[in-house]
Motif scaffolding. Sequence first.
Motif, PDB file in Angstrom:
ATOM      1  N   TYR A  21       0.838  -1.208   0.000  1.00 16.76           N
ATOM      2  CA  TYR A  21       0.000   0.000   0.000  1.00 16.76           C
ATOM      3  C   TYR A  21       0.872   1.259   0.000  1.00 16.76           C
ATOM      4  O   TYR A  21       1.975   1.267   0.546  1.00 16.76           O
ATOM      5  N   THR A  64      -9.012  -0.494   4.293  1.00 20.85           N
ATOM      6  CA  THR A  64      -9.726  -0.875   3.067  1.00 20.85           C
ATOM      7  C   THR A  64     -10.928   0.040   2.945  1.00 20.85           C
ATOM      8  O   THR A  64     -11.882  -0.090   3.669  1.00 20.85           O
ATOM      9  N   ILE A  65     -10.879   0.969   2.034  1.00 22.09           N
ATOM     10  CA  ILE A  65     -11.995   1.903   1.872  1.00 22.09           C
ATOM     11  C   ILE A  65     -13.071   1.176   1.071  1.00 22.09           C
ATOM     12  O   ILE A  65     -12.838   0.795  -0.071  1.00 22.09           O
ATOM     13  N   ASN A  66     -14.220   0.982   1.671  1.00 21.06           N
ATOM     14  CA  ASN A  66     -15.233   0.109   1.062  1.00 21.06           C
ATOM     15  C   ASN A  66     -16.293   0.827   0.232  1.00 21.06           C
ATOM     16  O   ASN A  66     -17.271   0.216  -0.169  1.00 21.06           O
ATOM     17  N   SER A  68     -18.649   2.098  -2.478  1.00 28.76           N
ATOM     18  CA  SER A  68     -19.000   1.656  -3.827  1.00 28.76           C
ATOM     19  C   SER A  68     -20.455   1.991  -4.098  1.00 28.76           C
ATOM     20  O   SER A  68     -21.187   2.375  -3.191  1.00 28.76           O
ATOM     21  N   ARG A  72     -21.144   2.507 -10.905  1.00 32.10           N
ATOM     22  CA  ARG A  72     -20.303   3.653 -10.527  1.00 32.10           C
ATOM     23  C   ARG A  72     -19.701   4.265 -11.793  1.00 32.10           C
ATOM     24  O   ARG A  72     -19.113   3.543 -12.591  1.00 32.10           O
ATOM     25  N   GLY A 101     -11.792  -6.804  -5.677  1.00 39.10           N
ATOM     26  CA  GLY A 101     -11.989  -5.651  -4.779  1.00 39.10           C
ATOM     27  C   GLY A 101     -13.433  -5.195  -4.925  1.00 39.10           C
ATOM     28  O   GLY A 101     -13.729  -4.057  -5.243  1.00 39.10           O
ATOM     29  N   ALA A 103     -15.904  -4.907  -2.789  1.00 41.67           N
ATOM     30  CA  ALA A 103     -16.531  -4.147  -1.699  1.00 41.67           C
ATOM     31  C   ALA A 103     -17.924  -4.694  -1.360  1.00 41.67           C
ATOM     32  O   ALA A 103     -18.089  -5.899  -1.183  1.00 41.67           O
ATOM     33  N   GLU A 107     -20.753  -3.544  -7.407  1.00 37.11           N
ATOM     34  CA  GLU A 107     -20.087  -3.727  -8.708  1.00 37.11           C
ATOM     35  C   GLU A 107     -20.435  -5.083  -9.346  1.00 37.11           C
ATOM     36  O   GLU A 107     -20.924  -5.106 -10.490  1.00 37.11           O
ATOM     37  N   ASP A 130     -12.787  -9.934  -2.293  1.00 39.85           N
ATOM     38  CA  ASP A 130     -12.308  -8.796  -1.516  1.00 39.85           C
ATOM     39  C   ASP A 130     -11.469  -9.336  -0.360  1.00 39.85           C
ATOM     40  O   ASP A 130     -11.638 -10.487   0.059  1.00 39.85           O
ATOM     41  N   HIS A 183     -10.219 -12.887  -1.033  1.00 40.35           N
ATOM     42  CA  HIS A 183      -9.009 -12.968  -1.860  1.00 40.35           C
ATOM     43  C   HIS A 183      -8.194 -11.702  -1.648  1.00 40.35           C
ATOM     44  O   HIS A 183      -8.732 -10.596  -1.713  1.00 40.35           O
ATOM     45  N   ASP A 184      -6.904 -11.882  -1.381  1.00 34.43           N
ATOM     46  CA  ASP A 184      -6.005 -10.743  -1.224  1.00 34.43           C
ATOM     47  C   ASP A 184      -5.206 -10.585  -2.513  1.00 34.43           C
ATOM     48  O   ASP A 184      -4.417 -11.478  -2.868  1.00 34.43           O
ATOM     49  N   LEU A 185      -5.413  -9.476  -3.198  1.00 32.48           N
ATOM     50  CA  LEU A 185      -4.736  -9.244  -4.479  1.00 32.48           C
ATOM     51  C   LEU A 185      -3.220  -9.204  -4.330  1.00 32.48           C
ATOM     52  O   LEU A 185      -2.490  -9.379  -5.301  1.00 32.48           O
ATOM     53  N   ARG A 200     -11.604  -1.851 -10.064  1.00 27.66           N
ATOM     54  CA  ARG A 200     -11.802  -0.407 -10.089  1.00 27.66           C
ATOM     55  C   ARG A 200     -11.635   0.164  -8.682  1.00 27.66           C
ATOM     56  O   ARG A 200     -12.164  -0.376  -7.706  1.00 27.66           O
ATOM     57  N   ASN A 201     -10.881   1.238  -8.607  1.00 26.29           N
ATOM     58  CA  ASN A 201     -10.721   1.960  -7.344  1.00 26.29           C
ATOM     59  C   ASN A 201     -10.106   1.092  -6.242  1.00 26.29           C
ATOM     60  O   ASN A 201     -10.479   1.194  -5.077  1.00 26.29           O
TER      61      ASN A 201
HETATM   62  C1  LIG Z   1     -13.032   1.744  -2.905  1.00 27.89           C
HETATM   63  S1  LIG Z   1     -13.473   0.054  -2.888  1.00 27.89           S
HETATM   64  C2  LIG Z   1     -13.820  -0.223  -4.593  1.00 27.89           C
HETATM   65  C3  LIG Z   1     -15.085  -1.007  -4.782  1.00 27.89           C
HETATM   66  C4  LIG Z   1     -15.505  -1.215  -6.237  1.00 27.89           C
HETATM   67  N1  LIG Z   1     -14.488  -1.897  -6.987  1.00 27.89           N
HETATM   68  C5  LIG Z   1     -15.845   0.122  -6.878  1.00 27.89           C
HETATM   69  O1  LIG Z   1     -15.065   0.617  -7.694  1.00 27.89           O
HETATM   70  O2  LIG Z   1     -16.887   0.687  -6.557  1.00 27.89           O
HETATM   71  C6  LIG Z   1     -11.895  -0.746  -2.652  1.00 27.89           C
HETATM   72  C7  LIG Z   1     -12.015  -2.212  -2.217  1.00 27.89           C
HETATM   73  O3  LIG Z   1     -10.743  -2.829  -2.382  1.00 27.89           O
HETATM   74  C8  LIG Z   1     -10.576  -3.757  -1.331  1.00 27.89           C
HETATM   75  N2  LIG Z   1      -9.151  -4.048  -1.151  1.00 27.89           N
HETATM   76  C9  LIG Z   1      -8.195  -3.274  -0.571  1.00 27.89           C
HETATM   77  N3  LIG Z   1      -7.025  -3.940  -0.538  1.00 27.89           N
HETATM   78  C10 LIG Z   1      -7.249  -5.143  -1.136  1.00 27.89           C
HETATM   79  C11 LIG Z   1      -6.425  -6.287  -1.394  1.00 27.89           C
HETATM   80  N4  LIG Z   1      -5.131  -6.299  -1.036  1.00 27.89           N
HETATM   81  N5  LIG Z   1      -6.983  -7.356  -2.003  1.00 27.89           N
HETATM   82  C12 LIG Z   1      -8.299  -7.361  -2.362  1.00 27.89           C
HETATM   83  N6  LIG Z   1      -9.122  -6.318  -2.130  1.00 27.89           N
HETATM   84  C13 LIG Z   1      -8.601  -5.222  -1.525  1.00 27.89           C
HETATM   85  C14 LIG Z   1     -11.192  -3.046  -0.139  1.00 27.89           C
HETATM   86  O4  LIG Z   1     -11.520  -3.940   0.895  1.00 27.89           O
HETATM   87  C15 LIG Z   1     -12.406  -2.357  -0.761  1.00 27.89           C
HETATM   88  O5  LIG Z   1     -13.559  -3.131  -0.616  1.00 27.89           O
END
Ligand SMILES: C[S@@+](CC[C@H](N)C(=O)[O-])C[C@H]1O[C@@H](n2cnc3c(N)ncnc32)[C@H](O)[C@@H]1O
Length: 256
Positions: A21, A64-66, A68, A72, A101, A103, A107, A130, A183-185, A200-201
């Motif tokens: 991050y 983790t900014i959730n 959505s 969007r 991701g 949220a 999406e 997520d 899942h952790d990206l 996205r985002n």
């Molecule tokens: C701002 S939201 C975006 C939601 C949706 N994709 C959108 O664009 O409306 C960001 C999401 O990324 C997830 N996130 C953050 N780090 C992540 C990681 N390492 N692996 C998977 N998801 C992750 C957060 O938990 C959050 O739900």
Amino acid sequence: MDFQGFKEAVGRSFGLALDGYKEKQLKRRIDSLMASLGVGDYRQYYEMLLRDAEQRRRFLDRITINVSEFFRNPEIFQMLEKQVLPRLLRENRKLRIWSAGCANGAEPYSLAILCAEQNPSGGHLIEATDVDDGILAVAREGKYKKEVLVNVSPQRLARFFDFQDGSYVVKEELRRGVNFRHHDLLKDPYGRDYDLIVCRNVAIYFTKEIQDEMYRRFLAALRPGGVLFIGATETILQYQQLGFQKLASWFYQRPA
Ligand SMILES: C[S@@+](CC[C@H](N)C(=O)[O-])C[C@H]1O[C@@H](n2cnc3c(N)ncnc32)[C@H](O)[C@@H]1O
């Protein structure tokens, strides 16, 4: 314990790859959370996280900014609806889609609406992942307030949602095609043969190196001809070096 030591300790104890991050952003968020709790140093905060599950939940919530919403950036979703999806459906009637991701689920359910409209015979599979299990539970529940649905037309609201106790609940028809999982990206293996990956985002929180690595892995996870769909404020500058072709500002294709 300094901030780096804190990140490493949290990484070891809770399996979070915080090094991926953007440091300034992450530190600002964690520092403000610590200040609101009256915690003065990282060791004290780390120890608090070790013993208190509720604090761990708040910590994860903060990093983790959730935020959505359905469809969007509707004008960009229109490009997906009118141009990208019809083409993908001509090539493959049973689409494999990954919302990475995802949220609160707005999406992947938006994607499920488009698939239901454009391919009523079904058969598509949407994987929605997520890192935050709390928000995945919200997504599985599929229950939304009007504010999250401002971009959903009255026709779609009537067809795909039930109105219950002041909330809109996603109908079974949409749920069937969406699979939510943790899942952790930054750590977990990516799947294969996706027609469409929507991320996205999310990349905006990661360092440039990690973003590039992630885009490389997305490319390998797409089938040839498959498309990556990114956020409105995002761009992949070095898409050519990474191996993508650009279809439009927010759509990148793995060459067929
Ligand atoms: C701002 S939201 C975006 C939601 C949706 N994709 C959108 O664009 O409306 C960001 C999401 O990324 C997830 N996130 C953050 N780090 C992540 C990681 N390492 N692996 C998977 N998801 C992750 C957060 O938990 C959050 O739900």
